[in-house]
Structure formats: structure tokens, C-alpha cells
Design a protein around this motif. Structure first.
Motif, short mmCIF file in Angstrom:
data_model
loop_
_atom_site.label_atom_id
_atom_site.label_comp_id
_atom_site.label_asym_id
_atom_site.label_seq_id
_atom_site.Cartn_x
_atom_site.Cartn_y
_atom_site.Cartn_z
N GLU A 430 62.05 38.47 33.26
CA GLU A 430 60.37 37.83 32.75
C GLU A 430 59.46 38.23 33.54
N GLN A 431 59.68 38.40 34.87
CA GLN A 431 58.47 38.88 35.61
C GLN A 431 58.34 40.54 35.49
N GLN A 432 59.34 41.18 35.02
CA GLN A 432 59.15 42.58 34.70
C GLN A 432 58.52 42.62 33.33
N ILE A 433 58.72 41.95 32.31
CA ILE A 433 58.01 42.06 31.24
C ILE A 433 56.57 41.62 31.29
N LEU A 434 56.20 40.52 32.19
CA LEU A 434 55.03 40.12 32.36
C LEU A 434 54.09 41.23 32.83
N GLU A 435 54.87 42.24 34.07
CA GLU A 435 53.80 43.10 34.18
C GLU A 435 53.21 44.04 33.28
N TYR A 436 54.14 44.12 32.24
CA TYR A 436 53.69 45.06 30.98
C TYR A 436 52.76 44.43 30.12
N LEU A 437 52.93 43.12 29.98
CA LEU A 437 51.86 42.25 29.20
C LEU A 437 50.70 42.36 29.94
N ALA A 438 50.57 42.07 31.19
CA ALA A 438 49.50 42.25 31.96
C ALA A 438 48.66 43.33 31.93
N LYS A 439 49.29 44.52 31.61
CA LYS A 439 48.60 45.87 31.59
C LYS A 439 48.20 45.94 29.67
N GLY A 440 48.65 45.03 28.99
CA GLY A 440 48.11 44.98 27.87
C GLY A 440 49.00 46.10 26.89
N ARG A 441 50.19 45.89 27.29
CA ARG A 441 51.22 46.75 26.61
C ARG A 441 51.72 45.86 25.60
N SER A 442 52.32 46.23 24.21
CA SER A 442 52.69 45.54 23.09
C SER A 442 54.15 45.37 23.44
N GLN A 443 54.86 44.49 22.68
CA GLN A 443 56.35 44.13 22.53
C GLN A 443 57.13 45.50 21.79
N PRO A 444 56.69 46.35 21.06
CA PRO A 444 57.40 47.47 20.74
C PRO A 444 57.53 48.55 21.99
N TYR A 445 56.35 48.65 22.84
CA TYR A 445 56.42 49.46 23.77
C TYR A 445 57.15 48.94 24.87
N ILE A 446 57.38 47.48 25.15
CA ILE A 446 58.16 47.11 26.07
C ILE A 446 59.60 47.29 25.71
N ARG A 447 59.79 47.10 24.65
CA ARG A 447 61.14 47.55 23.95
C ARG A 447 61.49 48.94 24.19
N ASP A 448 60.88 49.82 23.94
CA ASP A 448 61.30 51.15 24.24
C ASP A 448 61.57 51.35 25.71
N GLU A 449 60.42 50.81 26.77
CA GLU A 449 60.58 51.06 27.97
C GLU A 449 61.78 50.41 28.75
N LEU A 450 62.16 49.29 28.39
CA LEU A 450 63.20 48.60 28.97
C LEU A 450 64.44 48.63 28.40
N ILE A 451 64.44 49.29 27.02
CA ILE A 451 65.75 49.46 26.21
C ILE A 451 66.45 48.01 25.95
N LEU A 452 65.51 47.20 25.28
CA LEU A 452 66.02 45.97 24.92
C LEU A 452 65.65 45.82 23.47
N SER A 453 66.38 44.88 22.70
CA SER A 453 66.29 44.67 21.40
C SER A 453 64.90 43.77 21.02
N LYS A 454 64.78 43.68 19.76
CA LYS A 454 63.35 43.21 19.64
C LYS A 454 63.47 41.58 19.62
N ASN A 455 64.50 40.96 19.46
CA ASN A 455 64.88 39.68 19.55
C ASN A 455 64.78 39.21 21.10
N THR A 456 65.50 40.15 21.78
CA THR A 456 65.53 39.73 23.45
C THR A 456 63.98 39.79 24.02
#
Length: 483
Positions: A430-456
Motif C-alpha cells: 500500500e505504501q508503494q502504491i501510495l507513492e505512485y498516487l502521490a505523483k498523480g499516477r493513474s491506476q492503469p499506470y500502476i498496474r503496468d508498473e507493478l504487474i498487478l491485476s486491476k482488481n488488486t
């Protein structure tokens, strides 16, 4: 117990609110095109002499199937650098051509003659019109956000399924006019779509020279789709126009069940797959296609029912995922969406055309005793097996950790996230994802970067919002700006 029920209700409400936010009726126009493709050749009012689900229904079928292949591929290449949102004449002409060709094909049997000129005109107009409107919808859908597109395409497939419950069973002239209205509805929705997007930035740009590796992967996927739909077309051409279940119930039960399960499969794939690519889906579909072919030689009710249902599952799921995958490539600025849709859908139609021709020939050969249906089934299984070897393997993108020489503002954001994680009890992920959200990154971008499913990713974001007591991305950004 009450708390659990309340949480489930809140989750469902949140899910429906998200769908409502990202989905509008005008986004579903491609579903009416798919509905026309199915309903026009399943409606007895348009093709009363249909024998099997194949091009032998009518000479205009053959002309249309041939023209649409050429129009898809050539149109994709020629129009790849064109901004189709400005092509108002094409936007009007394409659905009108399809509707006109449908009416023309439907009235020929009513007047009791077989004029080849009318059949050819009908086939040419429907073929060109269908190709153009499909290319325009490919361009239109590429202008949506990724999350909107991933909702719109399956929803469009649901529209197709609902239309198939009604239109094929309308008789006479009303049936002809009802089917002819489907492309007109699609054209009207396309007009509304482009009108809404006026002045908004285009999410996918036109690429003069896409990467060579992307083009090669696209060609390989097109060949695999050709092989899969050759199988679908061949089995369809050799099947009876109505099986025993349909004769008893009056409804095409295998198609409805298979299309429904195929849609569910596609949605699950979108939600839970770590990366939406064609190779991941085809690994699941190839065994199903082999099973459908293996069951085909036994023409009893149960094997035939299962085989037809499996074919419909594969057809629906491949159609949805192929659209999303190709448009996703365009949104990552790797290629033109028009070129991608034209090439893949052109090969799909080519597979249907060749498969139907093969099925018609094989049907006669089997009835004459010159070909064993088991030999044909073995050949189709080998075709799918070899096609599987051509599926490009989706390369997973490794997560790149922050470099020691990262800018000061990035380190400050990282430190703020660490403090928030410690204060509110966020997990490492969650901290790792929070860092992306704080930079204004979208959920699809985070999915591609961290190789996670949309639901996760969606679940982690939901937990982050709950723990930080924020309700939107803007509130989260305000939280960082205020610290």
C-alpha cells in the motif's frame, strides 16, 4: 454479520457508481455493429434459405465477407494517419451503406428473382460500410481512458447479446427493417461520441512508424485469430441451421449460454489478470477450441450442444480481449488504433470466410464419403496447435526502483508516504502504491508498473483511501500539499 452485509452493500454501490461514472450509452456503439453481424445472418426475414451458419445462405453473404476483408486491411493501412473524428461524411455514409445493403439483401427473396447485380451491390455496400464503421469505432474507443474502455467494450458485447435475444426472431419486413436499424443506431452513437469528445485531448496519437516488434506481434496475433476463426467458420458451416435444442425451445440456447459465459470470462480476465495481453487469454482458449473440435464428429445432442457452446465462449471472449489489447497498444503510443483494428479484424473476417468455404466443401466431401469427419477434426486440431506456437509472449515489465540520484521532490514525496504509512498502518504494498498516487499516477499506470491485476490495485487503493480517510484522488493530493 450486519457489518459484513453493510460492507458488501457499500462495495457494490461503489462498483456501480464507478461503472456509471465511466460508462455512457454513446460508448456502446460497436456492440450494435457486432449485433448486426450476428443478427443479419441469423434472421430468417433477411436470409430465409439459410442452410447452416455460413456463407451459403445467400450470394450476397459471400460478396460481403470478401469485401469486408479487403476493406478492413486496406482501410486500416490507408487511414492509419487520418483523424477519423473529422470525417463527417464517412461517419454518415458507413452506417447508411450497411443499412441499405441489408434492406436490399432482404427484399430480393421477396420479389421472387435472383438478380446477381442486386446481390453484388448488397454485399459490396455492407462489406465496405461494416469495415469503415468498425475502423471508426476503433479510433473512437482509443480516445477513452483505459478504465473507461475496459468497461465499455464488455458492455458493448452485452448489448450484442441482448439484441440477439430479440432481432433474429422478428419475421417479415419488420425483421428486415429491425436488423437494418442496428448500424444506424451505431452511427448515431458514434456521432454523439465524437461530439462529446470535441476539444478534449486525444489519448492515442497517430504513429507514423510503429516499433517493428509491435508490428510483428500484431501480425502474429492476426494470424492466430485467422486460425481460430477459420475453425469457428468451418464448424459453423457444417452445423445444422437449427439443432434439436433450438427446434424444441425456439431459442438458440448454445449461442446465448456461450456468449454469456464468454463475456463473464472476458470480464474476469480484465479484472484479475496481471496484464491484459492476448497470449494470456489464448492459453486458456486453445484447449477449449480443441475440445469443441474433438466433440464435433459426434452429432448427438449433448456433444453438439457442448461444442457449439464452447465455440461461442471462445468467440465472445476473443472479440472483447482482442479489441482491448489492440486499443491498449495504441494508447501506449505504440501504433495507430485504426491500423491495429483493421489488421486484426480483417484477419478475423478472413478466417470466417476461408472457414466457411472449407466447411461447405468438407460438408459435401463427408456426405459423399470422400472425407472422414474425424480426419477433418484432426486437421483443425493441428491447425490450432500450430497457431498456439505463434502467439507472442507478453513481456512483463520489471518494477524499476527509485534511483539514489532521484530529484529532491521525489525523495520528499517518498518520505511523506513513509510517514503516512507508519502513522496509519499501511502495508508495504500500500505504501508503494501510495507513492505512485502521490505523483498523480493513474491506476492503469500502476498496474503496468507493478504487474498487478486491476482488481488488486483497486482493492489496495480502496484500503489506502479508508485508512487515510480520503474519498478521492484530489483529496489525497490535497493531503500531501497540506503537509
Amino acid at each position: 454479520m450486519r457489518h459484513s452485509t453493510t460492507v458488501k452493500r457499500n462495495s457494490l454501490a461503489t462498483a456501480f457508481a464507478k461503472i456509471e461514472e465511466n460508462l455512457k450509452v454513446r460508448y456502446l456503439g460497436i456492440g450494435f455493429v457486432w449485433a448486426w453481424i450476428y443478427c443479419s445472418f441469423e434472421t430468417s426475414a433477411v436470409y430465409p434459405d439459410r442452410d447452416g451458419i455460413s456463407i451459403n445462405a445467400d450470394p450476397s453473404w459471400l460478396v460481403s465477407a470478401t469485401v469486408v476483408v479487403a476493406a478492413m486491411i486496406i482501410g486500416g493501412i490507408v487511414l492509419r494517419k487520418t483523424d477519423l473524428s473529422t470525417s463527417k461524411c464517412m461517419r454518415v455514409a458507413a452506417p447508411v451503406l450497411v443499412a441499405f445493403g441489408t434492406v436490399l439483401s432482404g427484399i430480393v427473396p421477396l420479389i421472387g428473382i435472383e438478380p446477381w447485380l442486386l446481390y453484388c451491390t448488397s454485399g459490396i455496400t455492407t462489406g465496405i460500410g461494416t469495415a469503415l464503421i468498425c475502423l471508426m469505432w476503433g479510433d473512437a474507443l482509443s480516445r477513452l481512458e483505459i478504465e473507461q474502455m475496459e468497461i465499455a467494450v464488455p458492455a458493448a458485447s452485452l448489448v450484442t447479446l441482448l439484441c440477439c435475444l430479440v432481432f433474429p426472431y422478428i419475421q417479415g419486413v419488420p425483421g428486415i427493417l429491425a436488423v437494418a436499424s442496428l448500424p444506424l443506431i451505431s452511427g448515431a452513437l458514434l456521432k454523439l461520441f465524437y461530439r462529446e469528445r470535441e476539444g478534449k485531448p486525444v489519448a492515442a496519437r497517430i504513429v507514423d512508424r510503429p516499433e517493428r516488434g509491435i508490428v510483428l506481434d500484431l501480425v502474429r496475433i492476426a494470424v492466430v485469430l485467422f486460425a481460430a476463426y477459420l475453425l469457428v467458420g468451418c464448424l459453423g458451416a457444417m452445423s445444422e441451421s437449427e439443432d434439436l435444442v433450438q427446434q424444441v425451445s425456439g431459442v438458440d440456447v448454445p449461442t446465448l449460454i456461450g456468449s454469456g459465459f464468454g463475456l463473464v470470462l472476458a470480464i474476469c480476465f480484465i479484472m484479475f489478470s496481471v496484464r491484459i495481453d492476448f497470449s494470456s487469454l489464448f492459453r486458456w482458449l486453445a484447449p477449449l477450441l480443441v475440445l469443441s473440435v474433438a466433440l464435433f464428429p459426434w452429432q448427438e445432442v449433448a456433444p453438439n450442444f457442448i461444442s457449439t457452446t464452447i465455440i461461442c465462449i471462445a468467440d465472445t471472449s476473443m472479440q472483447v480481449i482482442a479489441y482491448i489489447y489492440v486499443i491498449g497498444l495504441a494508447k501506449r503510443k505504440a501504433m495507430s488504433p485504426v491500423l491495429g483494428i483493421g489488421l486484426t479484424q480483417g484477419f478475423v473476417q478472413l478466417g470466417v470466410l476461408v472457414g466457411n468455404l472449407l466447411g461447405v466443401w468438407a460438408g459435401h466431401a463427408v456426405s459423399e464419403g470422400t472425407l472422414s469427419v474425424f480426419v477433418l477434426a484432426l486437421g483443425l486440431i493441428c491447425l490450432i496447435s500450430f497457431a498456439t506456437m505463434l502467439v507472442p509472449q507478453g513481456a512483463k515489465k520489471p518494477f524499476v526502483r527509485d534511483r539514489p540520484d532521484a530529484p529532491d521532490d521525489e525523495w520528499e514525496t517518498k518520505n511523506q508516504c513513509a510517514r503516512l504509512a507508519e502513522r496509519f498502518g499501511l502495508s508495504t504494498r500500500e505504501q508503494q502504491i501510495l507513492e505512485y498516487l502521490a505523483k498523480g499516477r493513474s491506476q492503469p499506470y500502476i498496474r503496468d508498473e507493478l504487474i498487478l491485476s486491476k482488481n488488486t490495485v483497486a482493492t489496495h487503493v480502496k484500503h489506502i483511501y479508508q485508512k487515510l480517510n480520503v474519498h478521492s484522488r484530489q483529496e489525497l493530493l490535497d493531503l500531501f500539499e497540506g503537509r
